[in-house]
Enzyme design. Structure first.
Site, PDB file in Angstrom:
ATOM      1  N   GLY A  28      -0.785 -43.715 -31.963  1.00  0.00           N
ATOM      2  CA  GLY A  28      -1.516 -43.198 -31.363  1.00  0.00           C
ATOM      3  C   GLY A  28      -3.063 -43.308 -31.675  1.00  0.00           C
ATOM      4  N   LEU A  29      -3.665 -41.571 -31.622  1.00  0.00           N
ATOM      5  CA  LEU A  29      -4.881 -42.061 -31.773  1.00  0.00           C
ATOM      6  C   LEU A  29      -4.683 -42.327 -33.527  1.00  0.00           C
ATOM      7  CD1 LEU A  29      -5.768 -38.709 -29.106  1.00  0.00           C
ATOM      8  CD2 LEU A  29      -5.837 -41.774 -28.543  1.00  0.00           C
ATOM      9  N   ARG A  77       4.977 -29.569 -41.545  1.00  0.00           N
ATOM     10  CA  ARG A  77       5.518 -28.501 -41.366  1.00  0.00           C
ATOM     11  C   ARG A  77       5.765 -27.979 -42.841  1.00  0.00           C
ATOM     12  NH1 ARG A  77       9.001 -29.093 -36.610  1.00  0.00           N
ATOM     13  NH2 ARG A  77       9.746 -31.067 -37.828  1.00  0.00           N
ATOM     14  N   TYR A 157      -8.591 -27.664 -24.432  1.00  0.00           N
ATOM     15  CA  TYR A 157      -8.433 -26.335 -24.038  1.00  0.00           C
ATOM     16  C   TYR A 157      -7.844 -25.126 -25.525  1.00  0.00           C
ATOM     17  CZ  TYR A 157      -3.627 -28.354 -25.134  1.00  0.00           C
ATOM     18  OH  TYR A 157      -2.311 -29.754 -25.566  1.00  0.00           O
TER      19      TYR A 157
HETATM   20  C1  HXC Z   1      11.327 -26.955 -23.321  1.00  0.00           C
HETATM   21  C2  HXC Z   1      11.919 -28.089 -25.523  1.00  0.00           C
HETATM   22  C3  HXC Z   1      11.384 -29.406 -24.927  1.00  0.00           C
HETATM   23  C4  HXC Z   1      11.143 -28.933 -23.932  1.00  0.00           C
HETATM   24  C5  HXC Z   1      11.986 -29.125 -27.397  1.00  0.00           C
HETATM   25  N1  HXC Z   1      12.187 -27.980 -26.919  1.00  0.00           N
HETATM   26  N2  HXC Z   1      11.855 -30.158 -26.202  1.00  0.00           N
HETATM   27  N3  HXC Z   1      11.892 -26.570 -24.929  1.00  0.00           N
HETATM   28  N4  HXC Z   1      11.042 -28.109 -22.948  1.00  0.00           N
HETATM   29  N5  HXC Z   1      10.564 -30.838 -23.617  1.00  0.00           N
HETATM   30  C6  HXC Z   1      12.993 -27.023 -27.762  1.00  0.00           C
HETATM   31  C7  HXC Z   1      14.359 -27.423 -28.386  1.00  0.00           C
HETATM   32  O1  HXC Z   1      14.911 -27.178 -28.086  1.00  0.00           O
HETATM   33  C8  HXC Z   1      13.831 -26.723 -29.614  1.00  0.00           C
HETATM   34  O2  HXC Z   1      14.398 -25.479 -29.848  1.00  0.00           O
HETATM   35  C9  HXC Z   1      13.100 -26.746 -30.009  1.00  0.00           C
HETATM   36  O3  HXC Z   1      12.097 -27.310 -29.059  1.00  0.00           O
HETATM   37  C10 HXC Z   1      12.815 -27.906 -31.377  1.00  0.00           C
HETATM   38  O4  HXC Z   1      12.943 -28.890 -30.505  1.00  0.00           O
HETATM   39  P1  HXC Z   1      13.185 -30.164 -31.940  1.00  0.00           P
HETATM   40  O5  HXC Z   1      13.428 -31.473 -30.913  1.00  0.00           O
HETATM   41  O6  HXC Z   1      14.608 -29.787 -32.191  1.00  0.00           O
HETATM   42  O7  HXC Z   1      12.176 -30.752 -32.787  1.00  0.00           O
HETATM   43  P2  HXC Z   1      11.691 -31.595 -33.448  1.00  0.00           P
HETATM   44  O8  HXC Z   1      12.567 -32.819 -33.816  1.00  0.00           O
HETATM   45  O9  HXC Z   1      10.755 -31.341 -34.632  1.00  0.00           O
HETATM   46  O10 HXC Z   1      10.267 -32.335 -32.135  1.00  0.00           O
HETATM   47  C11 HXC Z   1       9.132 -31.592 -32.192  1.00  0.00           C
HETATM   48  C12 HXC Z   1       8.810 -31.769 -31.124  1.00  0.00           C
HETATM   49  C13 HXC Z   1       9.024 -33.666 -30.284  1.00  0.00           C
HETATM   50  C14 HXC Z   1       7.409 -31.158 -30.130  1.00  0.00           C
HETATM   51  C15 HXC Z   1       9.390 -31.129 -29.565  1.00  0.00           C
HETATM   52  O11 HXC Z   1       7.868 -33.806 -29.091  1.00  0.00           O
HETATM   53  C16 HXC Z   1       7.832 -33.894 -31.259  1.00  0.00           C
HETATM   54  O12 HXC Z   1       8.447 -34.546 -32.610  1.00  0.00           O
HETATM   55  N6  HXC Z   1       6.993 -34.443 -30.835  1.00  0.00           N
HETATM   56  C17 HXC Z   1       5.714 -35.096 -31.712  1.00  0.00           C
HETATM   57  C18 HXC Z   1       4.849 -35.820 -30.760  1.00  0.00           C
HETATM   58  C19 HXC Z   1       3.939 -34.880 -29.812  1.00  0.00           C
HETATM   59  O13 HXC Z   1       4.450 -34.108 -29.269  1.00  0.00           O
HETATM   60  N7  HXC Z   1       3.273 -35.969 -29.406  1.00  0.00           N
HETATM   61  C20 HXC Z   1       2.057 -34.916 -28.447  1.00  0.00           C
HETATM   62  C21 HXC Z   1       0.347 -34.886 -28.681  1.00  0.00           C
HETATM   63  S1  HXC Z   1      -0.244 -34.821 -28.047  1.00  0.00           S
HETATM   64  P3  HXC Z   1      16.133 -24.447 -29.640  1.00  0.00           P
HETATM   65  O14 HXC Z   1      16.162 -23.509 -29.022  1.00  0.00           O
HETATM   66  O15 HXC Z   1      16.583 -25.616 -28.810  1.00  0.00           O
HETATM   67  O16 HXC Z   1      16.360 -24.407 -30.945  1.00  0.00           O
HETATM   68  C22 HXC Z   1      -1.345 -33.631 -27.696  1.00  0.00           C
HETATM   69  C23 HXC Z   1      -2.378 -33.825 -26.716  1.00  0.00           C
HETATM   70  C24 HXC Z   1      -3.220 -32.812 -26.284  1.00  0.00           C
HETATM   71  O17 HXC Z   1      -1.403 -32.685 -28.336  1.00  0.00           O
HETATM   72  C25 HXC Z   1      -4.549 -32.621 -25.074  1.00  0.00           C
HETATM   73  C26 HXC Z   1      -4.003 -33.346 -24.438  1.00  0.00           C
HETATM   74  C27 HXC Z   1      -5.262 -33.582 -22.956  1.00  0.00           C
HETATM   75  P1  NAP Z   2       1.226 -38.917 -30.897  1.00  0.00           P
HETATM   76  O1  NAP Z   2       1.056 -40.561 -30.829  1.00  0.00           O
HETATM   77  O2  NAP Z   2       2.545 -38.548 -30.913  1.00  0.00           O
HETATM   78  O3  NAP Z   2       0.722 -37.939 -32.330  1.00  0.00           O
HETATM   79  C1  NAP Z   2       0.836 -37.406 -32.850  1.00  0.00           C
HETATM   80  C2  NAP Z   2       1.611 -37.927 -34.316  1.00  0.00           C
HETATM   81  O4  NAP Z   2       1.391 -36.904 -35.115  1.00  0.00           O
HETATM   82  C3  NAP Z   2       2.960 -39.508 -34.455  1.00  0.00           C
HETATM   83  O5  NAP Z   2       2.590 -40.357 -34.933  1.00  0.00           O
HETATM   84  C4  NAP Z   2       3.831 -37.923 -34.887  1.00  0.00           C
HETATM   85  O6  NAP Z   2       4.603 -39.087 -35.846  1.00  0.00           O
HETATM   86  C5  NAP Z   2       3.352 -36.887 -35.968  1.00  0.00           C
HETATM   87  N1  NAP Z   2       3.954 -35.746 -36.331  1.00  0.00           N
HETATM   88  C6  NAP Z   2       4.923 -35.025 -35.141  1.00  0.00           C
HETATM   89  N2  NAP Z   2       5.081 -34.165 -35.537  1.00  0.00           N
HETATM   90  C7  NAP Z   2       4.784 -34.330 -37.546  1.00  0.00           C
HETATM   91  C8  NAP Z   2       5.195 -33.483 -38.541  1.00  0.00           C
HETATM   92  N3  NAP Z   2       6.090 -32.334 -38.283  1.00  0.00           N
HETATM   93  N4  NAP Z   2       4.708 -34.127 -39.535  1.00  0.00           N
HETATM   94  C9  NAP Z   2       3.930 -34.895 -39.341  1.00  0.00           C
HETATM   95  N5  NAP Z   2       4.041 -35.793 -38.898  1.00  0.00           N
HETATM   96  C10 NAP Z   2       4.305 -35.459 -37.337  1.00  0.00           C
HETATM   97  O7  NAP Z   2       0.122 -38.527 -29.838  1.00  0.00           O
HETATM   98  P2  NAP Z   2      -1.850 -38.936 -29.562  1.00  0.00           P
HETATM   99  O8  NAP Z   2      -1.698 -38.412 -28.211  1.00  0.00           O
HETATM  100  O9  NAP Z   2      -1.873 -40.240 -30.906  1.00  0.00           O
HETATM  101  O10 NAP Z   2      -2.041 -37.408 -30.043  1.00  0.00           O
HETATM  102  C11 NAP Z   2      -2.550 -37.444 -31.909  1.00  0.00           C
HETATM  103  C12 NAP Z   2      -3.774 -36.268 -31.753  1.00  0.00           C
HETATM  104  O11 NAP Z   2      -4.671 -35.829 -30.857  1.00  0.00           O
HETATM  105  C13 NAP Z   2      -2.764 -35.028 -31.459  1.00  0.00           C
HETATM  106  O12 NAP Z   2      -3.414 -33.696 -32.177  1.00  0.00           O
HETATM  107  C14 NAP Z   2      -2.959 -34.445 -30.428  1.00  0.00           C
HETATM  108  O13 NAP Z   2      -3.457 -32.828 -30.191  1.00  0.00           O
HETATM  109  C15 NAP Z   2      -4.604 -35.190 -30.280  1.00  0.00           C
HETATM  110  N6  NAP Z   2      -4.763 -35.106 -28.894  1.00  0.00           N
HETATM  111  C16 NAP Z   2      -4.618 -36.099 -27.710  1.00  0.00           C
HETATM  112  C17 NAP Z   2      -5.348 -36.766 -26.590  1.00  0.00           C
HETATM  113  C18 NAP Z   2      -4.300 -37.484 -25.587  1.00  0.00           C
HETATM  114  O14 NAP Z   2      -4.593 -37.630 -24.677  1.00  0.00           O
HETATM  115  N7  NAP Z   2      -3.994 -38.248 -26.810  1.00  0.00           N
HETATM  116  C19 NAP Z   2      -5.906 -35.054 -25.923  1.00  0.00           C
HETATM  117  C20 NAP Z   2      -6.526 -34.371 -26.955  1.00  0.00           C
HETATM  118  C21 NAP Z   2      -6.027 -34.297 -28.091  1.00  0.00           C
HETATM  119  P3  NAP Z   2       6.214 -38.971 -36.231  1.00  0.00           P
HETATM  120  O15 NAP Z   2       6.650 -38.152 -34.275  1.00  0.00           O
HETATM  121  O16 NAP Z   2       6.788 -39.809 -36.415  1.00  0.00           O
HETATM  122  O17 NAP Z   2       6.696 -37.637 -37.476  1.00  0.00           O
END
Ligand code: HXC
Ligand code: NAP
Length: 295
Positions: A28-29, A77, A157
Site C-alpha cells: 500500500g502507501l 507491537r 479522523y
Molecule cells: C470484529 C474482529 C474483526 C472484525 C478481527 N477481529 N477482525 N472483530 N470485526 N472484522 C477481532 C478478532 O476476533 C480478535 O478478537 C481480534 O480482533 C484480533 O484479531 P486477529 O485476527 O487475531 O488479529 P491479527 O491477526 O493481529 O490482525 C489484526 C487486524 C487485521 C487488525 C485484525 O485486520 C490486520 O492484520 N490488519 C493489518 C492491515 C490493515 O488493517 N490495513 C488497513 C489500514 S487502513 P478475539 O476477541 O476474537 O480474540 C487505515 C485507514 C484509515 O488505517 C483511514 C482511511 C480513510
Molecule cells: P496496508 O497496505 O494494509 O498497510 C498497513 C501495513 O501495516 C501492512 O503492510 C501490514 O503488513 C503492516 N502491519 C500491520 N500490522 C502490523 C504489525 N503488528 N507489525 C508490523 N506491521 C504491521 O494499508 P494502507 O492503506 O497502505 O495504510 C498505510 C497507512 O496509511 C496506515 O497508517 C493507515 O492508517 C494510513 N492511512 C491510509 C489511508 C488510505 O486511504 N489508504 C488513509 C488514511 C491513513 P502485514 O499485515 O504484512 O504485517
C-alpha cells in the site's frame, strides 16, 4: 491536462544521506513512499509481520529503483522485535536517521460488537507500535547524537474522531499527541517529529477492511471530497519525501492534511448549500436583500 501531481516532485538525490525505516513498507502507501525514498537515494528498510511478502517486495523495489532495500520481519507491537529490527538496520547500513511510522491495523465495526481483544489489537498496532518504534529509535539517536526525523501517518479522523473505526481513531489521536509532544521535547536533540493525515488513498489493505463487498460501490468515497477524486500514491509520496528531507528542516510538530478538503466538507455549518443550483441563488439573494430594506 497533464496531471502534475501524479509525477515525482524531486528528481535528484534529495535523500542521499538518509537511512529510513518504513514500518508496513511491504504494501500500500508504505510501499509507495518507500519506493520514492529509494528513487531519491535513500537506503530503505521495510518491515512488517510477513517476511516472505517483504522479500518479494524488496526485490521488486530494488529492480525498479536500483536502490538498496533491507526487508525485516518485525511486529511493531513487540518492543523486543523493534529493538532487534533497529540493531539489524544499524548492522547493515551503519546508522539510521529516518523513521516512518506507517504500519496500521483497522476494520469497520460497531464498537459494541468488538471484543476487548479486538479493540486492543488495533490500539496495539497503531499507538503502541508507533510508540515502540519512536522510543527505541529515539533512545539510539539521543545516545549517539544523530540528527533524525520521524514521520507518523495518522488520518483526518485523528482530529474529528469517527464512528465505526473507534479503536483506530483513538489510537491515531494518540499518535498525533505523541508527535506534537516529542516535537518540542526532542527538538534539542535535533530530532524532528511530523505527521501526515491522508484522506482516501485506495489500497487493498484499507479498502478490503473499510469498504468490503459492494460498500465500495454504495459509498463512492470520491463524492465526499470537494475536489471529487481520491488521492494518488505519488502525491502522498511527494509530501512524505519532502517531510523526510532537509528541505523541511524548519517544520516540526506539524500535521499536514492531504485529503482534497474532505474533512472540512463534513465540518462547515453551511457546506450543504453546495447542493443549491446557481439559478436559485438569484431568488435567494432577492429574498435576503428584501429583509435589509429599512422599514
Ligand atoms: C470484529 C474482529 C474483526 C472484525 C478481527 N477481529 N477482525 N472483530 N470485526 N472484522 C477481532 C478478532 O476476533 C480478535 O478478537 C481480534 O480482533 C484480533 O484479531 P486477529 O485476527 O487475531 O488479529 P491479527 O491477526 O493481529 O490482525 C489484526 C487486524 C487485521 C487488525 C485484525 O485486520 C490486520 O492484520 N490488519 C493489518 C492491515 C490493515 O488493517 N490495513 C488497513 C489500514 S487502513 P478475539 O476477541 O476474537 O480474540 C487505515 C485507514 C484509515 O488505517 C483511514 C482511511 C480513510
Ligand atoms: P496496508 O497496505 O494494509 O498497510 C498497513 C501495513 O501495516 C501492512 O503492510 C501490514 O503488513 C503492516 N502491519 C500491520 N500490522 C502490523 C504489525 N503488528 N507489525 C508490523 N506491521 C504491521 O494499508 P494502507 O492503506 O497502505 O495504510 C498505510 C497507512 O496509511 C496506515 O497508517 C493507515 O492508517 C494510513 N492511512 C491510509 C489511508 C488510505 O486511504 N489508504 C488513509 C488514511 C491513513 P502485514 O499485515 O504484512 O504485517
Amino acid at each position: 491536462m497533464d496531471k502534475q501531481y501524479s509525477k515525482p516532485m524531486f528528481n535528484g538525490n534529495e535523500l542521499n544521506d538518509k537511512v529510513i525505516v518504513v514500518t508496513g513498507g511491504g504494501s500500500g502507501l508504505g510501499k509507495a513512499m518507500a519506493t520514492y525514498f529509494l528513487k531519491l537515494g535513500a537506503k530503505v528498510v521495510i518491515t512488517s509481520r510477513n517476511l516472505e511478502k517483504l522479500k518479494a517486495t524488496a526485490t521488486e523495489m530494488e529492480a525498479e529503483t536500483g536502490g538498496r532495500v533491507l526487508p525485516l520481519s518485525c511486529d511493531v507491537r513487540k518492543y523486543d522485535e523493534v529493538e532487534a529490527m533497529l540493531d539489524e538496520t544499524i548492522k547493515t547500513f551503519g546508522t539510521v536517521n529516518g523513521l516512518l511510522n506507517n504500519a496500521a491495523g483497522n476494520f469497520i465495526s460497531p464498537t459494541e460488537r468488538l471484543s476487548a481483544n479486538a479493540f486492543d489489537t488495533v490500539i496495539d498496532i497503531v499507538l503502541k507500535g508507533s510508540k515502540n518504534c519512536t522510543l527505541a529509535f529515539g533512545k539510539y539517536w539521543i545516545k549517539n547524537k544523530i540528527q533524525a526525523t520521524v514521520l507518523n501517518i495518522v488520518t483526518t479522523y485523528a482530529f474529528t474522531g469517527s464512528a465505526y473505526v473507534v479503536p483506530s481513531a483513538t489510537a491515531k489521536a494518540g499518535v498525533l499527541a505523541m508527535t506534537r509532544s516529542l516535537a518540542v521535547e526532542w527538538a534539542k536533540y535535533n530530532i524532528r517529529m511530523n505527521a501526515i493525515a491522508p484522506g482516501p488513498f485506495p489500497t487493498k489493505g484499507a479498502w478490503d477492511r473499510l469498504l468490503p463487498g459492494d460498500l465500495k460501490d454504495k459509498f463512492d468515497i470520491s463524492k465526499k471530497v470537494p475536489l471529487k477524486r481520491v488521492g494518488e500514491h505519488q502525491e502522498l509520496a511527494n509530501l512524505a519525501a519532502y517531510l523526510m528531507s532537509d528541505f523541511s528542516a524548519y517544520i516540526n510538530g506539524e500535521v499536514i492534511t492531504i485529503d482534497g478538503g474532505e474533512w472540512l466538507q463534513g465540518a462547515g455549518e453551511f457546506n450543504m448549500l453546495e447542493e443549491i443550483p446557481s439559478q436559485l441563488w438569484d431568488m435567494l439573494e432577492v429574498m435576503i436583500r428584501s429583509k435589509n430594506k429599512k422599514e
